[in-house]
Design a protein around this motif. Structure first.
Motif, mmCIF file in Angstrom:
data_model
loop_
_atom_site.group_PDB
_atom_site.id
_atom_site.type_symbol
_atom_site.label_atom_id
_atom_site.label_comp_id
_atom_site.label_asym_id
_atom_site.label_seq_id
_atom_site.Cartn_x
_atom_site.Cartn_y
_atom_site.Cartn_z
ATOM 1 N N ILE A 377 -1.226 7.492 16.855
ATOM 2 C CA ILE A 377 -1.654 6.403 16.071
ATOM 3 C C ILE A 377 -0.909 5.914 14.861
ATOM 4 N N PHE A 378 -0.847 4.295 14.698
ATOM 5 C CA PHE A 378 -0.299 3.841 13.702
ATOM 6 C C PHE A 378 -0.786 2.859 12.963
ATOM 7 N N ALA A 379 -0.804 2.536 11.495
ATOM 8 C CA ALA A 379 -1.559 1.708 10.831
ATOM 9 C C ALA A 379 -0.770 0.776 10.261
ATOM 10 N N ALA A 380 -0.835 -0.571 9.751
ATOM 11 C CA ALA A 380 -0.140 -1.536 8.968
ATOM 12 C C ALA A 380 -0.464 -0.962 7.610
ATOM 13 N N SER A 381 0.581 -0.879 6.918
ATOM 14 C CA SER A 381 0.384 -0.593 5.459
ATOM 15 C C SER A 381 -0.174 -1.567 4.410
ATOM 16 N N GLY A 382 -0.145 -2.881 5.131
ATOM 17 C CA GLY A 382 -0.599 -3.958 3.985
ATOM 18 C C GLY A 382 0.611 -4.605 3.963
ATOM 19 N N ASP A 383 0.109 -6.203 3.242
ATOM 20 C CA ASP A 383 0.983 -7.079 3.114
ATOM 21 C C ASP A 383 1.258 -7.525 1.619
ATOM 22 N N ASP A 384 0.671 -6.684 0.663
ATOM 23 C CA ASP A 384 0.410 -7.100 -0.793
ATOM 24 C C ASP A 384 1.409 -6.187 -1.476
ATOM 25 N N GLY A 385 2.521 -5.571 -0.998
ATOM 26 C CA GLY A 385 3.356 -4.864 -1.838
ATOM 27 C C GLY A 385 2.574 -3.581 -2.274
ATOM 28 N N ALA A 386 2.918 -3.210 -3.430
ATOM 29 C CA ALA A 386 2.005 -2.085 -4.248
ATOM 30 C C ALA A 386 0.917 -2.355 -4.697
ATOM 31 N N PHE A 387 0.253 -3.691 -4.445
ATOM 32 C CA PHE A 387 -0.947 -4.099 -5.081
ATOM 33 C C PHE A 387 -2.040 -4.296 -3.977
ATOM 34 N N ASP A 388 -2.305 -3.354 -3.388
ATOM 35 C CA ASP A 388 -3.126 -3.593 -1.967
ATOM 36 C C ASP A 388 -4.503 -4.232 -2.142
ATOM 37 N N CYS A 389 -5.031 -4.309 -3.047
ATOM 38 C CA CYS A 389 -6.262 -4.822 -3.634
ATOM 39 C C CYS A 389 -6.231 -6.404 -4.128
ATOM 40 N N LYS A 390 -4.975 -6.836 -3.906
ATOM 41 C CA LYS A 390 -4.727 -8.346 -4.205
ATOM 42 C C LYS A 390 -5.673 -9.157 -3.555
ATOM 43 N N GLN A 391 -5.722 -9.200 -2.390
ATOM 44 C CA GLN A 391 -6.647 -10.119 -1.510
ATOM 45 C C GLN A 391 -8.196 -9.900 -1.974
#
Length: 613
Positions: A377-391
């Motif tokens: 199983i593979f998961a996307a690590s996110g698209d906001d760089g090191a700041f994943d709570c940005k959205q």
């Protein structure tokens, strides 16, 4: 067979020093409001309440029926982890002897007495325990009752709130309480809120015909919409897998975790445009399926990327459920319980600090089950760089994404070819010289605040002075390294996108052929690579992390990975070997497929001067 496996597990525990990773069950905390004989289950309040407004003018009808779930603890978790280590160890007699469907529950599931104790509490509280439906997990007990009975059962108040984004949801505002006799049996309660619990990881997806004048067309897709399947295969060296190995992923079943509906005919247009085989799609609806098609672009992107590299797959199982913590957990458990998908991808997640800890604990059990069954199983690590709570409104908080940060998950980050390489209409461009592929600044990565670094996460670059964290940062003993993500990566930049097709009217981003991008694209591509590897190896390979970190060495890189050393994600820099932007790197698919699953000494080649024989 069952007895022999259990004996093997017992021997492993006796002979092995176990590194216990992950969250333990909740610790009971008493306070003035906790009645005698009861305990409080911490971390069972929707964390989005911090930025939400109570809607006092919108009371919840006490007679409204609602469904809740008790999450039961896994028995013998240390044995399970040791067993999984052995399943992935080429030198173990248990190597690749995956548990059959139902085996995980038999060895590690709750006992009959534990289940009955939990059910008795629910029934005595006026709730109705629902029969276990096909595909339901033994770790979940589903009950239904009125809002009034649920509030009384768990000593909570449930009200309506309005989130920062304007969405209205219901939630309890205090942690629930349960009888002390259930301590260590019940580790979480799901369904006390219906706040959105995950977000798609696709980013600036846009119609190719409406790009800004500053961004040129890219790749060979219609209207310069991005990389075509043949270009992806050529750049990352899948062509010889098809030509020499006659391997297109046949005999493998791919799976997708989704929280939105989609339009299947969009996939047909994509396949016809690029002359691909029509891979059968099987929709599996959990809890009634998705409630809308607002994330259709995400679903289309995931399916099309899997088909792009593994067009010979037997089928793709498209799991779909509503977007709340209860249904998300149910969907992951359904994937594990079905045990049909050989390789799975998920592109939906939420930053760790805002994720429901009860949901995280439950997901962890499902992922451990998948690993014991050999599912990758593979998961996307996110698209906001090191700041994943940005959205979610915090652009400066260093955070990683759940579930990519889970220890029994391969987290997939992003790279970029923007500004350095564009294959244009060349259908077979090959891989450009490094550093043409560089780190994408949106690649989610960093240090988990929950998990310890698993035993497999070792090798050059994994401990990075000044950036790696230990001990209390992730709730572990002093000196214990915290889990780092991503593990691997692949092109994800919106300025070097993939061509995709979506016209679903439920998602206003769907405008035909368009750019597909983000780690939402790189994760399903990696699951397609797993399908190719499974076909070549004639069986499941399990959690990829157990093998890829063995290749995190000089002899591994030049045949299997491209070492991405240029760029950063806003805080963490890319660098030699492992880094918290691109993980170990992007794949050379032919090298990876032909090396996967072999003991380390068999991975050595005569010309590899760094190889240990």
């Amino acid at each position: 067979m069952k007895t022999s496996i259990l004996h093997a597990i017992s021997r492993l525990v006796a002979l092995t020093t176990i590194l216990a990773i992950g969250l333990a069950g909740p610790i009971a905390h008493s306070h003035a409001d906790t009645p005698p004989g009861w305990i409080t289950l911490p971390d069972n309040v929707a964390l989005r309440l911090a930025n939400a407004r109570l809607l006092s003018s919108l009371p919840l009808n006490p007679n409204t029926q609602m469904t809740i779930e008790l999450v039961l603890a896994m028995n013998h978790p240390e044995r399970a982890r040791a067993f999984i280590d052995a399943l992935h160890d080429p030198h173990s007699s248990s190597y690749h002897h995956w548990l059959a469907t139902g085996g995980f529950n038999a060895f590690f599931g709750p006992t009959t007495a534990q289940v009955q104790a939990a059910k008795y509490f629910l029934v005595s509280s006026g709730l109705t325990v629902l029969p276990q439906a096909p595909g339901n997990s033994a770790f979940l007990i589903v009950a239904r009752g009125s809002v009034h009975n649920v509030e009384a059962a768990f000593h909570v108040s449930i009200r309506y709130y309005q989130g920062a984004g304007g969405n209205v949801f219901f939630s309890n505002n205090t942690d629930p309480q349960i009888p002390a006799s259930l301590q260590g049996i019940v580790i979480g309660i799901l369904g006390l809120n219906n706040a959105p619990a995950a977000y798609p990881r696709s980013v600036k997806t846009r119609p190719a015909s409406r790009r800004s004048s500053q961004v040129a067309d890219y790749g060979g897709g219609p209207n310069g919409s991005g990389l075509t399947p043949s270009q992806i295969a050529s750049i990352y060296n899948a062509d010889p897998v098809y030509r020499k190995l006659h391997d297109w992923g046949q005999r493998t079943t791919l799976g997708l975790f989704q929280l939105s509906g989609y339009t299947p005919s969009d996939i047909t247009v994509y396949e016809n445009t690029f002359h691909l085989r029509h891979v059968p799609l099987v929709n599996i609806l959990v809890d009634g399926g998705a409630t809308d098609h607002s994330g259709a672009v995400e679903v289309a992107l995931d399916i099309e990327m899997q088909i792009a590299l593994a067009q010979g797959a037997k089928r793709i199982l498209v799991y779909q459920s509503p977007n709340d913590d209860k249904s998300i957990v149910n969907q992951y458990f359904r994937i594990a319980t079905d045990n049909l998908a050989d390789a799975i991808s998920t592109s939906w997640g939420l930053c760790e600090p805002l994720s429901n800890p009860s949901e995280i604990r439950a997901e962890n059990i499902a992922f451990i089950q998948m690993a014991s069954q050999g599912q990758s199983i593979f998961a996307a690590s996110g698209d906001d760089g090191a700041f994943d709570c940005k959205q979610q409104g915090d652009p400066t908080l260093l955070a990683v994404d759940n579930p990519a940060s889970q220890p029994y998950m391969a987290g997939v980050g992003g790279t970029s070819f923007a500004g350095t390489f564009d294959p244009g209409n060349n259908p077979h461009p090959g891989y450009p010289p490094l550093p043409a592929e560089h780190a994408w600044d949106g690649s989610g990565g960093g240090v988990s605040q929950i998990w310890a670094s698993p035993a497999y996460q070792r090798g050059p670059g994994v401990f990075e002075p000044g950036f790696s964290r230990t001990g209390a940062y992730c709730g572990q003993p002093a000196g214990v390294l915290c889990r780092q993500v991503p593990d691997v990566s692949m092109n994800a930049d919106p300025d070097s996108p993939y061509s995709m097709y979506c016209t679903d009217p439920g998602d206003n981003r769907c405008t035909g052929f368009m750019d597909g991008d983000g780690t939402s694209a790189s994760a399903p591509l990696w699951s397609a690579i797993a399908a190719l590897a499974d076909t070549f190896q004639k069986g499941r390979l399990g959690l990829f992390n157990f093998f890829i970190y063995h290749l995190n060495s000089p002899f591994g890189y030049h045949r299997v990975f491209h070492d991405i050393t240029v760029g950063n994600n806003g805080h963490y820099p890319a660098g030699p070997a492992y880094d918290m932007v691109t993980g170990i790197g992007s794949p050379d698919i032919f090298g990876l497929v032909t090396l996967f699953g072999k003991p380390q000494h068999e991975q050595c080649q005569k010309h590899d001067k760094h190889c240990k024989r």
